[in-house]
Design an enzyme around this catalytic site. Structure first.
Site, PDB file in Angstrom:
ATOM      1  N   HIS A   1      -3.279   6.236   0.220  1.00 18.48           N
ATOM      2  CA  HIS A   1      -2.142   5.359  -0.037  1.00 18.48           C
ATOM      3  C   HIS A   1      -2.003   5.055  -1.521  1.00 18.48           C
ATOM      4  O   HIS A   1      -0.918   5.085  -2.075  1.00 18.48           O
ATOM      5  CB  HIS A   1      -2.287   4.051   0.763  1.00 18.48           C
TER       6      HIS A   1
ATOM      7  N   HIS B   1       7.500   4.847  -1.446  1.00 21.31           N
ATOM      8  CA  HIS B   1       8.224   3.636  -1.045  1.00 21.31           C
ATOM      9  C   HIS B   1       9.623   3.631  -1.654  1.00 21.31           C
ATOM     10  O   HIS B   1       9.934   4.448  -2.495  1.00 21.31           O
ATOM     11  CB  HIS B   1       7.444   2.396  -1.474  1.00 21.31           C
TER      12      HIS B   1
ATOM     13  N   HIS C   1       4.496   7.714   5.997  1.00 21.53           N
ATOM     14  CA  HIS C   1       3.508   6.863   6.665  1.00 21.53           C
ATOM     15  C   HIS C   1       3.215   7.339   8.084  1.00 21.53           C
ATOM     16  O   HIS C   1       2.108   7.155   8.591  1.00 21.53           O
ATOM     17  CB  HIS C   1       3.956   5.396   6.631  1.00 21.53           C
TER      18      HIS C   1
ATOM     19  N   HIS D   1       8.179  -5.288   6.715  1.00 23.54           N
ATOM     20  CA  HIS D   1       7.022  -4.540   6.194  1.00 23.54           C
ATOM     21  C   HIS D   1       6.417  -5.172   4.931  1.00 23.54           C
ATOM     22  O   HIS D   1       5.226  -5.441   4.855  1.00 23.54           O
ATOM     23  CB  HIS D   1       7.416  -3.078   5.934  1.00 23.54           C
TER      24      HIS D   1
ATOM     25  N   HIS E   1       2.718  -7.368   4.285  1.00 26.30           N
ATOM     26  CA  HIS E   1       1.699  -7.025   3.288  1.00 26.30           C
ATOM     27  C   HIS E   1       1.293  -8.273   2.499  1.00 26.30           C
ATOM     28  O   HIS E   1       0.115  -8.568   2.321  1.00 26.30           O
ATOM     29  CB  HIS E   1       2.239  -5.971   2.315  1.00 26.30           C
TER      30      HIS E   1
ATOM     31  N   PHE F   1      -0.227  -2.282  -3.188  1.00 28.95           N
ATOM     32  CA  PHE F   1      -0.274  -0.989  -2.516  1.00 28.95           C
ATOM     33  C   PHE F   1      -1.499  -0.144  -2.881  1.00 28.95           C
ATOM     34  O   PHE F   1      -1.954   0.653  -2.074  1.00 28.95           O
ATOM     35  CB  PHE F   1       1.016  -0.204  -2.758  1.00 28.95           C
TER      36      PHE F   1
ATOM     37  N   HIS G   1       1.123  -0.528  10.014  1.00 25.39           N
ATOM     38  CA  HIS G   1       2.011   0.628   9.890  1.00 25.39           C
ATOM     39  C   HIS G   1       2.301   1.314  11.216  1.00 25.39           C
ATOM     40  O   HIS G   1       3.324   1.982  11.360  1.00 25.39           O
ATOM     41  CB  HIS G   1       1.500   1.603   8.828  1.00 25.39           C
TER      42      HIS G   1
HETATM   43 CU1  C2O Z   1       2.854   2.476   1.845  1.00 22.29          CU
HETATM   44 CU2  C2O Z   1       2.862  -0.644   3.868  1.00 22.29          CU
HETATM   45  O1  C2O Z   1       3.016   0.695   2.542  1.00 22.29           O
END
Ligand code: C2O
Length: 586
Positions: free
Chosen positions: A185, A208, A217, A338, A342, A359, A372
């Protein structure tokens, strides 16, 4: 405390959704190709980096990479022509959009990523890259079920623990080790890879803020799951999903809380271990009651999945082609919930909200994969509600590289991940409780105060609440027109610091945002950035669907609408905003 009565809709009966939801999506089986954003730009063979004649509104932006500014004032097709046509050479013709430019990372040349303090950080996969990397096309013969995290049993949990324990024990030099998996990631979003063909201009590939968010993802989790299967010694094992769109799932799943478990991560917000998850989280805990947060979350899900996701570009994000220097624009779900989730999980005492809140470090927390999985589940649900994937070959032919469960490197394409059954998994049917949630208009047919035009205000830095009166290109459209195209508010030229948590909210026909909120129709949603390294200034855009919202507000016959932007965290500079039509709806 009042109890919520929530209808349960089956997700298995994909085509039997209530007809009242059909109107949000195309019902036509033939979906036109998503238009190339640059079709209107003249292609010349001698354009260069400094060519001042090429329009710069959406095609150009500056992106500082390694301290340099790379001014991409050219159309990427000029580059392809200039170097003899890397891709699609046989399809050069009269139609400029025929020049294909699917994205791919320059995987072999992985280099240091950067954390939000601009410190170099090595996230590259271990090992050398073979000269020939096979393309992998999945051919599943059985379908495993990914379960909701709050519903798994001890037997299942033991398998997950077994797998993660083994992966945590693997040497860092093994691409299947938990550390190497987490770094996948980091490398793909903190600058580890240049776009193939654009190494010289140092254009990075970030997964992203564009249409590759969902497919990247999905593939990432696919290989992570297969590695788990190998080390759990069970090829029927499937990773859990954090069912944050359902009241029973709106808490940190308990399987991640045991500090002696391999599913644990110490870098989390300790205030959130028992608190209800706020899908609109902006960095500050809400004072609303648990029941109010749950209701607002359901309304938020409905807005993001239905009201705001009427086109593929709205749901997936905007097109990202090889040669693009800016962040095209995130889709509805990527933005909220989303990004909010995070931030909500990460530890606010860490400088960038590590682990989940940044990230480069997010993959170090096992809850990342669970989060995810639900993001990925939303793609399936959106399809089951009638949402149509892009048919654009640039999307379908975008590719990524991953190490599989045998530690072999493979190349995969977006086109091979659009059907999860072919990938060998599906999701447990736990219903869609938000499908019948509806926002309420705070006022209908409100008399609006006068406000300056966008031209009088923008470009500007969003330091305080800004309200502008925006002229609509057309009011009172026919039903057919509305079915064919979505009226879209496009906020463009958003310049933000990629290393900061950024959030601003957007309201329509609301001159008093403090009276409003996520449960109101006037609240369109937010713009959010989760720190992803470099701490450079990048440019992106954010769009909102207006057709249904304006009807609900009794404002379909208004010539102008009021748009209010409310900064919540960090400042951004905005070039402008306008209302336009997106014809990809039908
Ligand atoms: Cu690549 Cu939740 O992000």
């Amino acid at each position: 405390m009042a109890s919520l009565t929530l209808p349960i809709i089956s997700t298995n009966s994909s085509n039997s959704f209530s007809s009242s939801y059909v109107k949000h999506f195309s019902t036509s089986p033939s979906k036109p190709t998503f238009p190339n954003r640059r079709t209107g730009i003249k292609v010349t063979c001698n354009a260069s980096n400094s060519d001042p004649k090429i329009p710069t509104d959406e095609t150009a932006s500056s992106k500082k990479i390694d301290g340099e500014t790379s001014l991409m004032k050219f159309d990427r097709r000029n580059v392809l022509l200039g170097i003899g046509g890397l891709y699609g050479a046989t399809s050069f013709g009269a139609n400029p959009s025929a020049y294909a430019a699917p994205l791919s990372p320059d995987f072999a040349a992985c280099h240091d990523s950067t954390d939000p303090d601009k410190k170099p950080i090595d996230c590259c996969p271990p090992g050398t890259v073979p000269a020939e990397v096979p393309t992998y096309v999945p051919t599943a013969t059985k379908v495993n079920t990914r379960l909701a995290a709050q519903l798994v049993d001890d037997n299942w949990l033991a398998k997950y623990k077994k797998a993660l324990t083994a992966m945590r024990k693997l040497d860092d030099s093994d691409p299947r080790s938990f550390k190497a998996q987490a770094n996948v990631h980091c490398a793909y979003c903190n600058g580890g890879y240049y776009q193939a063909g654009y190494e010289a201009s140092k254009l990075i590939l970030d997964v992203h803020f564009s249409w590759i968010f969902f497919p990247f993802h999905r593939w990432y989790l696919y290989f992570f799951e297969r590695i788990c299967q190998k080390y759990a010694d069970d090829d029927t094992f499937a990773i859990p999903f954090w069912n944050w769109d359902s009241p029973s799932g709106m808490f940190l799943p308990s399987i991640f809380k045991d500090s002696s478990s391999p599913l644990y991560d110490s870098l989390r917000n300790s205030n959130h271990l028992t608190k209800v998850l706020d899908l609109n989280y902006d960095g500050t805990d809400t004072s609303d009651s648990t029941i109010t947060v749950i209701k607002n979350n359901l309304i938020t899900m409905k807005k993001q999945m239905v009201t705001q996701s009427t086109t593929a570009a709205a749901f997936f994000g905007k097109s990202f082609l090889a040669g693009d220097a800016s962040d095209p624009g995130a889709g509805t779900i990527e933005t909220t919930p989303h990004n909010n989730v995070h931030r909500w999980v990460g530890d606010p005492n860490e400088s960038h909200g590590e682990d989940m809140g940044a990230f480069y470090s997010a993959g170090r927390d096992p809850v990342f994969y669970c989060h995810h999985a639900n993001v990925d589940r939303m793609w399936n649900i959106w399809n089951s509600l009638g949402g149509q994937n892009f048919t654009d070959s640039d999307w379908l032919n975008s590719s990524f590289y991953f190490y599989n469960e045998e530690a072999q490197l493979v190349k995969v394409f977006v086109k091979d991940c659009v059907n999860t059954k072919l990938l060998g998994y599906d999701y447990q049917d736990v219903g869609i409780p938000w499908l019948y949630s509806t926002s309420k208009a705070r006022r209908t047919g409100a008399t609006l105060p006068s406000a300056p035009t966008p031209g009088e205000v923008f470009p500007t830095t969003l330091e305080k609440t800004i309200t502008v009166a925006v002229k609509r290109p057309k009011k009172v459209r026919t039903k057919q027109e509305k079915q064919k195209s979505e009226e879209v508010l496009d906020i463009f030229g958003i310049e933000y610091n990629t290393g900061e948590f950024v959030k601003f909210d957007v309201y329509i026909n609301e001159d008093n945002p403090s009276e409003s909120g996520p449960e109101k129709t006037e609240f369109l949603g937010g713009f959010i950035n989760v720190p992803h390294g470099h701490s450079m200034i990048s440019t992106t855009s954010k769009s909102f669907a207006l057709t249904e919202v304006l009807e609900e507000l009794g404002a379909d016959n208004y010539d102008t609408i009021l748009v209010t932007l409310v900064p919540k965290s960090s400042t951004v500079t905005i070039k402008g905003l306008k209302i336009k039509f997106d014809n990809t709806k039908a």
